[in-house]
Design an enzyme around this catalytic site. Structure first.
Site, PDB file in Angstrom:
ATOM      1  N   SER A  29       1.010  -1.330  -0.065  1.00 48.50           N
ATOM      2  CA  SER A  29      -0.037  -0.003  -0.048  1.00 48.50           C
ATOM      3  C   SER A  29       0.766   1.412   0.075  1.00 48.50           C
ATOM      4  O   SER A  29       2.045   1.152   0.226  1.00 48.50           O
ATOM      5  CB  SER A  29      -0.818   0.069   1.167  1.00 48.50           C
ATOM      6  OG  SER A  29      -1.375   1.290   1.409  1.00 48.50           O
ATOM      7  N   TYR A  49      -3.369   0.011   9.797  1.00 44.07           N
ATOM      8  CA  TYR A  49      -3.364  -0.299   8.566  1.00 44.07           C
ATOM      9  C   TYR A  49      -1.871   0.048   8.158  1.00 44.07           C
ATOM     10  O   TYR A  49      -1.246  -1.024   7.398  1.00 44.07           O
ATOM     11  CB  TYR A  49      -4.441   0.409   7.826  1.00 44.07           C
ATOM     12  CG  TYR A  49      -4.453   0.029   6.132  1.00 44.07           C
ATOM     13  CD1 TYR A  49      -3.779   1.002   5.359  1.00 44.07           C
ATOM     14  CD2 TYR A  49      -5.000  -1.077   5.692  1.00 44.07           C
ATOM     15  CE1 TYR A  49      -4.053   0.491   3.885  1.00 44.07           C
ATOM     16  CE2 TYR A  49      -5.231  -1.425   4.334  1.00 44.07           C
ATOM     17  CZ  TYR A  49      -4.565  -0.503   3.455  1.00 44.07           C
ATOM     18  OH  TYR A  49      -4.568  -0.851   2.165  1.00 44.07           O
TER      19      TYR A  49
END
Ligand code: NAP
Ligand code: GCO
Length: 262
Positions: A147, A160
């Site tokens: 990510s 996250y």
């Protein structure tokens, strides 16, 4: 081998986790178009059935299994069943993931742990289950879906970002530990992609919508289709000497300070 064959996945078995829809579905579809047999899992039968129908609608005869990727015993049973029923997995994409957008001071430790469990512990568990078969087979490709948060932080995504930063280093460690068995482990770092996961950020009135476009040189949100070519490259013989690399498919976000306010 000619260059077209280098990018072919003919005869390969690919497992894409959490691939009933979204990025996983797009990557699995690309792999099927490149010749691979598709295996996917999702967390419940309803989602697996939804996924099977979606694959069928695009002419793909996928194999769907119910499996929570955070449950090590269930994952081991799942991989063993795939190996018996379909064959040893050549390509693994650790795609299943969740996000909880909560300011850190308001986030419960159990919420933090849940994100780490799905986004970091699960790729460890599934990779551990699949690597022995790859070693026996003499080759393997593992692709972890990282990510922008493998490199950057932002408000409300502490769990996250911690998970995806860890996933970048797990990718490098698998590459280091199993490269000698002709297993390549790399990551794909998507930018901001139009999927259900980012739907809350893409409503016209949400300030994030304009913000992310100002931070992206391509001046648009990415689509799952933008990830298909890079995913095929990292799953194919064309990337046999690429190992421990995170391929960012972000329209240039990581290279760009952001558009000057007009
Ligand atoms: P998504 O639309 O939310 O899909 C995630 C998939 O993973 C869903 O099918 C979900 O099933 C499944 N899943 C979640 N927890 C699971 C578990 N414990 N076991 C099995 N399956 C599970 O997400 P996406 O946008 O396609 O993202 C896919 C991956 O790309 C994620 O790892 C995400 O972090 C990453 N990513 C996304 C973006 C983006 O902008 N969209 C950018 C960079 C990276 P349920 O429906 O049951 O939850
Ligand atoms: C967020 C988004 C991002 C994307 C993706 C960016 O809330 O910032 O959900 O985290 O999902 O990970 O690469």
């Amino acid at each position: 081998m000619n260059i077209t064959e280098k990018f072919s996945l003919k005869g390969k078995i690919a497992l894409v986790t959490g691939a009933s829809y979204g990025i996983g579905f797009a990557i699995a579809t690309a792999y099927a178009q490149a010749g691979a047999t598709i295996v996917f899992n999702d967390i419940n039968q309803e989602l697996v059935d939804k996924g099977l129908k979606s694959y069928e609608e695009v002419g793909i005869n996928a194999h769907g299994y119910v499996c929570d990727v955070t449950d090590e015993q269930k994952v081991n049973e799942f991989v063993s069943n795939v190996e018996k029923e379909i064959g040893v997995i050549d390509i693994l994409v650790n795609n299943a993931g969740i996000i909880k957008r909560i300011p850190m001071l308001e986030m419960k430790a159990e919420d933090f742990r849940k994100v780490i469990d799905v986004d970091l512990n699960a790729p460890f568990i599934v990779s551990k289950a699949v690597i022995p078969g790859m070693i026996k087979k003499g080759h393997g490709k593992i692709i972890n879906i990282c990510s922008m948060m493998s490199e950057l932080g932002r408000e409300t995504v502490s769990a996250y970002a911690a998970a995806k930063g860890g996933l970048k280093m797990l990718t490098r460690n698998i590459a280091s530990e199993y490269g000698e068995y002709n297993i390549q482990c790399n990551g794909i770092g998507p930018g901001y992609i139009e999927t259900p996961q980012t739907a809350p950020l893409r409503t016209p009135e949400h300030p994030f919508n304009k913000f992310i476009i100002s931070k992206t040189p391509a001046a648009r949100w990415g689509t799952t289709e933008d990830l298909m070519g890079p995913a095929i490259f990292l799953a194919s013989d064309a990337s046999d000497f690429v190992n421990g690399h995170i391929l960012y498919v972000d329209g240039g976000i990581l290279a760009y300070i952001g558009k000057q306010p007009q």
